[in-house]
Write a protein that holds these residues in place. Structure first.
Motif, PDB file in Angstrom:
ATOM      1  N   ALA A 166      16.741 -12.865  14.892  1.00 60.07           N
ATOM      2  CA  ALA A 166      18.145 -13.197  15.142  1.00 60.07           C
ATOM      3  C   ALA A 166      18.954 -12.017  15.660  1.00 60.07           C
ATOM      4  CB  ALA A 166      18.788 -13.727  13.858  1.00 60.07           C
ATOM      5  N   ALA A 167      18.363 -10.827  15.718  1.00 55.68           N
ATOM      6  CA  ALA A 167      19.110  -9.644  16.160  1.00 55.68           C
ATOM      7  C   ALA A 167      19.355  -9.708  17.666  1.00 55.68           C
ATOM      8  CB  ALA A 167      18.341  -8.376  15.808  1.00 55.68           C
ATOM      9  N   THR A 168      20.601  -9.503  18.086  1.00 54.77           N
ATOM     10  CA  THR A 168      20.948  -9.512  19.505  1.00 54.77           C
ATOM     11  C   THR A 168      21.865  -8.332  19.821  1.00 54.77           C
ATOM     12  OG1 THR A 168      23.026 -10.769  19.439  1.00 54.77           O
ATOM     13  CG2 THR A 168      20.966 -12.036  19.343  1.00 54.77           C
ATOM     14  N   LEU A 169      22.071  -8.096  21.104  1.00 52.73           N
ATOM     15  CA  LEU A 169      22.958  -7.017  21.535  1.00 52.73           C
ATOM     16  C   LEU A 169      24.423  -7.363  21.312  1.00 52.73           C
ATOM     17  CD1 LEU A 169      21.288  -5.965  24.914  1.00 52.73           C
ATOM     18  CD2 LEU A 169      20.872  -5.073  22.616  1.00 52.73           C
ATOM     19  N   ALA A 170      24.720  -8.628  21.045  1.00 50.66           N
ATOM     20  CA  ALA A 170      26.107  -9.057  20.870  1.00 50.66           C
ATOM     21  C   ALA A 170      26.553  -9.052  19.417  1.00 50.66           C
ATOM     22  CB  ALA A 170      26.288 -10.462  21.444  1.00 50.66           C
ATOM     23  N   ASP A 171      25.683  -8.640  18.503  1.00 46.80           N
ATOM     24  CA  ASP A 171      25.997  -8.741  17.077  1.00 46.80           C
ATOM     25  C   ASP A 171      27.016  -7.700  16.633  1.00 46.80           C
ATOM     26  OD1 ASP A 171      24.208 -10.809  16.682  1.00 46.80           O
ATOM     27  OD2 ASP A 171      22.538  -9.452  16.290  1.00 46.80           O
ATOM     28  N   ASN A 172      27.822  -8.094  15.648  1.00 48.97           N
ATOM     29  CA  ASN A 172      28.616  -7.149  14.867  1.00 48.97           C
ATOM     30  C   ASN A 172      27.861  -6.891  13.575  1.00 48.97           C
ATOM     31  OD1 ASN A 172      30.634  -7.233  16.813  1.00 48.97           O
ATOM     32  ND2 ASN A 172      31.740  -8.884  15.791  1.00 48.97           N
ATOM     33  N   ARG A 173      27.494  -5.627  13.322  1.00 43.96           N
ATOM     34  CA  ARG A 173      26.637  -5.317  12.177  1.00 43.96           C
ATOM     35  C   ARG A 173      27.215  -4.162  11.376  1.00 43.96           C
ATOM     36  NH1 ARG A 173      20.498  -5.430  14.611  1.00 43.96           N
ATOM     37  NH2 ARG A 173      20.024  -5.004  12.416  1.00 43.96           N
ATOM     38  N   TRP A 174      26.883  -4.139  10.101  1.00 45.45           N
ATOM     39  CA  TRP A 174      27.274  -3.037   9.236  1.00 45.45           C
ATOM     40  C   TRP A 174      26.404  -1.823   9.547  1.00 45.45           C
ATOM     41  CZ3 TRP A 174      31.563  -3.770   6.422  1.00 45.45           C
ATOM     42  CH2 TRP A 174      31.936  -5.078   6.123  1.00 45.45           C
ATOM     43  N   GLY A 175      27.001  -0.640   9.463  1.00 50.49           N
ATOM     44  CA  GLY A 175      26.214   0.553   9.716  1.00 50.49           C
ATOM     45  C   GLY A 175      27.082   1.771   9.939  1.00 50.49           C
ATOM     46  N   ALA A 176      26.485   2.772  10.574  1.00 53.36           N
ATOM     47  CA  ALA A 176      27.174   4.022  10.894  1.00 53.36           C
ATOM     48  C   ALA A 176      26.826   4.403  12.324  1.00 53.36           C
ATOM     49  CB  ALA A 176      26.766   5.130   9.933  1.00 53.36           C
ATOM     50  N   SER A 177      27.808   4.936  13.036  1.00 54.67           N
ATOM     51  CA  SER A 177      27.641   5.246  14.456  1.00 54.67           C
ATOM     52  C   SER A 177      28.320   6.572  14.764  1.00 54.67           C
ATOM     53  CB  SER A 177      28.252   4.121  15.302  1.00 54.67           C
ATOM     54  OG  SER A 177      28.324   4.477  16.664  1.00 54.67           O
ATOM     55  N   TYR A 178      27.651   7.412  15.545  1.00 52.64           N
ATOM     56  CA  TYR A 178      28.256   8.682  15.961  1.00 52.64           C
ATOM     57  C   TYR A 178      28.371   8.706  17.480  1.00 52.64           C
ATOM     58  CZ  TYR A 178      29.275  13.598  16.652  1.00 52.64           C
ATOM     59  OH  TYR A 178      29.878  14.776  17.029  1.00 52.64           O
ATOM     60  N   THR A 179      29.573   9.001  17.975  1.00 50.85           N
ATOM     61  CA  THR A 179      29.845   9.071  19.408  1.00 50.85           C
ATOM     62  C   THR A 179      30.237  10.487  19.782  1.00 50.85           C
ATOM     63  OG1 THR A 179      30.582   6.758  19.484  1.00 50.85           O
ATOM     64  CG2 THR A 179      31.289   8.202  21.285  1.00 50.85           C
ATOM     65  N   GLN A 180      29.626  11.018  20.832  1.00 53.97           N
ATOM     66  CA  GLN A 180      29.939  12.355  21.328  1.00 53.97           C
ATOM     67  C   GLN A 180      30.474  12.239  22.751  1.00 53.97           C
ATOM     68  OE1 GLN A 180      29.676  15.316  19.616  1.00 53.97           O
ATOM     69  NE2 GLN A 180      30.612  16.366  21.364  1.00 53.97           N
ATOM     70  N   VAL A 181      31.687  12.739  22.951  1.00 54.88           N
ATOM     71  CA  VAL A 181      32.303  12.730  24.271  1.00 54.88           C
ATOM     72  C   VAL A 181      31.964  14.034  24.968  1.00 54.88           C
ATOM     73  CG1 VAL A 181      34.464  12.579  25.559  1.00 54.88           C
ATOM     74  CG2 VAL A 181      34.170  11.263  23.446  1.00 54.88           C
ATOM     75  N   GLY A 182      31.324  13.939  26.125  1.00 54.36           N
ATOM     76  CA  GLY A 182      30.941  15.116  26.880  1.00 54.36           C
ATOM     77  C   GLY A 182      31.826  15.324  28.090  1.00 54.36           C
ATOM     78  N   ALA A 183      31.370  16.176  28.986  1.00 53.30           N
ATOM     79  CA  ALA A 183      32.129  16.482  30.191  1.00 53.30           C
ATOM     80  C   ALA A 183      31.834  15.460  31.279  1.00 53.30           C
ATOM     81  CB  ALA A 183      31.775  17.888  30.678  1.00 53.30           C
ATOM     82  N   ASN A 184      32.761  15.348  32.217  1.00 48.67           N
ATOM     83  CA  ASN A 184      32.579  14.530  33.419  1.00 48.67           C
ATOM     84  C   ASN A 184      32.300  13.063  33.115  1.00 48.67           C
ATOM     85  OD1 ASN A 184      32.822  16.864  35.106  1.00 48.67           O
ATOM     86  ND2 ASN A 184      30.694  17.372  34.608  1.00 48.67           N
ATOM     87  N   GLY A 185      32.894  12.539  32.046  1.00 47.02           N
ATOM     88  CA  GLY A 185      32.777  11.122  31.746  1.00 47.02           C
ATOM     89  C   GLY A 185      31.539  10.709  30.984  1.00 47.02           C
ATOM     90  N   LEU A 186      30.683  11.650  30.577  1.00 44.43           N
ATOM     91  CA  LEU A 186      29.477  11.301  29.827  1.00 44.43           C
ATOM     92  C   LEU A 186      29.818  11.081  28.354  1.00 44.43           C
ATOM     93  CD1 LEU A 186      26.788  13.704  31.324  1.00 44.43           C
ATOM     94  CD2 LEU A 186      27.042  11.246  31.713  1.00 44.43           C
ATOM     95  N   ILE A 187      29.301   9.994  27.797  1.00 37.13           N
ATOM     96  CA  ILE A 187      29.525   9.658  26.393  1.00 37.13           C
ATOM     97  C   ILE A 187      28.190   9.242  25.791  1.00 37.13           C
ATOM     98  CG2 ILE A 187      30.751   8.182  24.767  1.00 37.13           C
ATOM     99  CD1 ILE A 187      32.918   7.790  26.840  1.00 37.13           C
ATOM    100  N   GLY A 188      27.772   9.923  24.732  1.00 41.09           N
ATOM    101  CA  GLY A 188      26.534   9.598  24.047  1.00 41.09           C
ATOM    102  C   GLY A 188      26.806   8.953  22.706  1.00 41.09           C
ATOM    103  N   ASN A 189      25.874   8.120  22.248  1.00 40.81           N
ATOM    104  CA  ASN A 189      26.047   7.441  20.968  1.00 40.81           C
ATOM    105  C   ASN A 189      24.697   7.214  20.313  1.00 40.81           C
ATOM    106  OD1 ASN A 189      25.950   4.536  19.519  1.00 40.81           O
ATOM    107  ND2 ASN A 189      27.943   5.473  19.156  1.00 40.81           N
TER     108      ASN A 189
END
Length: 518
Positions: A166-189
């Motif tokens: 049942a897991a899909t890319l559209a799911d809202n799920r509980w968890g933890a997420s780290y986002t790093q904003v880089g230079a020139n519009g690059l964003i990692g997660n």
């Protein structure tokens, strides 16, 4: 339970000086490049935190509701029903902590079972370039696109299930997420994801197991191109009790220019044991090609072709056409036609409202006092009043709105980006920090501290001047993006277009009435 289509949050519009919803949306709920950046950074970039907290003191919530109809009628629903009624709240719990909550009362025409999203994020990591998000949130695989679809049907490519997985890319799920904003519009997660059940089962992994996701995206409001690569790796129990280990690889490319927005998404997945009582594995493939065209500022036409193959013999082709009409920025009428080969076409209708929305109104208690006009000539007094109106609302006293090079794009008012006092320091996209205004205007560094240059944020222009600014200097900076030393300002600063009179009046107001330090 399928996740809800994400939507507009009027709490944000109200907290940003009563900004037009088009600041973050092309048409609700689809996000613009600016809105995608704001969402991807957990609201830490592109919004004025101080004004938002002031607004949330008086009204921290908003309501969203829809009226829906379908032909043929949806199973189990009357001819006219409501697909969604939910409370929304978002903002900042402090200088570096943002939050979001969507609590539906009605979902899919039936009483809602649990919260849709509920998360907080600490945005203080790596000098404000890193954000740790905890709670229930959209799976961070191209969420700014997938979770904010103009289409009433959403993305079939994102909601594809494989066998009993049942897991899909559209799911809202509980968890933890780290986002790093880089230079020139690059964003990692990178994110760890558990189940999607009620809050009391936040860490349970029965329905969807657990998964890790990682993505690298290029996303800049000032660039036409955006996109990225992402992966989702997880495992769960299939309905036969065996462990299905799965992967999903995804790629996205988007090109936005003027009235056109082109989007392509592709995924490839592999499941080891997607079916109960079977040792067969599967390789799923899906792709989506989409064009959104705005022939008029209030009309958006969305056409999309999807091909979805779950690797288990189920092959689906979708032809989707939507027309969305902005009756008002927060009231949208959408009509959709969904066709599949060999099936009866489905036509859906939706009227969406989100509010309350206080247009062109600064949060209570944030505006500077009216200038002292005593002893001034009528022309001088009128110029200051007109400049003040432009500074706080983006419109002159005659109601004419100033705009950037693209008249379809909405911006916050000057006071939102530069603060009502002109002190600046607001974090904007691409590492820019809004400048301090007044007779000694200058940039601030990426911690919001006054600095001789903004080199830490990589933004040239507006170094601490050797001489005070003049009206002509501000006119050139506002209209042409050049500071009083001849250096170009960041492209995040709009090159405003307005009449000569309005340009003079806003420059006069900024020069003579803004005193950030008293």
């Amino acid at each position: 339970m399928l996740p809800l289509r994400a939507s507009a949050v009027p709490v944000f519009a109200n907290g940003q000086g009563g900004a037009n919803c088009a600041l973050c949306h092309t048409v609700v709920p689809q996000l613009s490049g600016y809105g995608r950046y704001v969402l991807m950074t957990n609201f830490s970039r592109g919004l004025n935190r101080h004004l938002q907290m002031m607004q949330n003191r008086s009204l921290p919530i908003a309501l969203e509701a829809t009226a829906n109809a379908s032909n043929p009628a949806a199973t189990g629903l009357p001819a006219l029903s409501s697909s969604l009624v939910q409370w929304l709240s978002a903002g900042f719990l402090g200088k570096e902590v943002s939050y979001f909550a969507s609590v539906p009362m009605v979902s899919g025409g039936f009483p809602a079972a649990s919260v849709d999203q509920l998360w907080v994020a600490d945005n203080a990591f790596d000098r404000g370039n890193g954000s740790l998000q905890i709670g229930r949130f959209a799976t961070p695989v191209f969420a700014p696109w997938i979770s904010q679809s103009l289409s009433l049907s959403g993305y079939g490519i994102a909601s594809m299930q494989v066998g009993s997985n049942a897991a899909t890319l559209a799911d809202n799920r509980w968890g933890a997420s780290y986002t790093q904003v880089g230079a020139n519009g690059l964003i990692g997660n990178v994110a760890y994801l558990a189940g999607n059940g009620p809050i009391e089962n936040a860490l349970a992994t029965v329905d969807e197991g657990s998964a890790w996701s990682a993505s690298l995206q290029f996303l800049s409001p000032e660039k036409h191109w955006s996109g990225g690569l992402a992966t989702l790796v997880g495992s769960n129990l299939n309905s036969g009790g065996a462990i299905d280990r799965y992967t999903r690889e995804a790629a996205l490319a988007s090109y936005d220019i003027g009235r056109f927005d082109l989007l392509a998404i592709g995924t490839i997945g592999h499941d080891t044991l997607p079916l109960p009582l079977s040792a067969a594995s599967s390789t799923s493939k899906a792709y989506s090609l989409e064009t959104i065209y705005a022939p008029l500022s209030w009309l958006h036409l969305d056409t999309r072709y999807e091909r979805i193959n779950d690797g288990l013999g189920n092959d689906t082709t979708n032809y989707i056409v939507d027309a969305a009409l902005d009756l008002r920025p927060n009231i949208v009428l959408t009509v959709e036609d969904l066709a599949r080969p060999g099936a009866t076409p489905i036509t859906q209708y939706q009227l969406l409202w989100a509010g309350p929305w206080f247009r062109n109104r600064m949060p209570p208690g944030t505006m500077q006092p009216t200038p002292d006009l005593h002893g001034l000539s009528a022309a001088h007094a009128r110029a200051l009043e007109n400049g003040r109106s432009i500074f706080y609302t983006g419109k002159d006293l005659a109601g004419v709105r100033i705009h950037g090079p693209d008249p379809l794009r909405a911006y916050q008012s000057c006071a939102v980006c530069h603060q009502p006092t002109g002190v600046g320091g607001v974090r904007l996209p691409d590492g820019a920090i809004s400048a301090e205004l007044g007779p000694h205007a200058h940039m601030r560094d990426n911690m919001g501290v006054s600095s001789a240059t903004n080199a830490m944020a990589g933004m040239p222009g507006m170094s601490a001047p050797a001489k005070p600014w003049s009206i002509a200097d501000f006119e050139r900076a506002i209209a042409h993006g050049v500071d009083n030393t001849g250096m170009a300002l960041s492209p995040v600063m709009p090159r405003w277009q307005m009449s000569k009179r309005d340009l003079h009046d806003i420059a006069l107001y900024v020069l003579t009435q803004l005193h950030p330090h008293g």
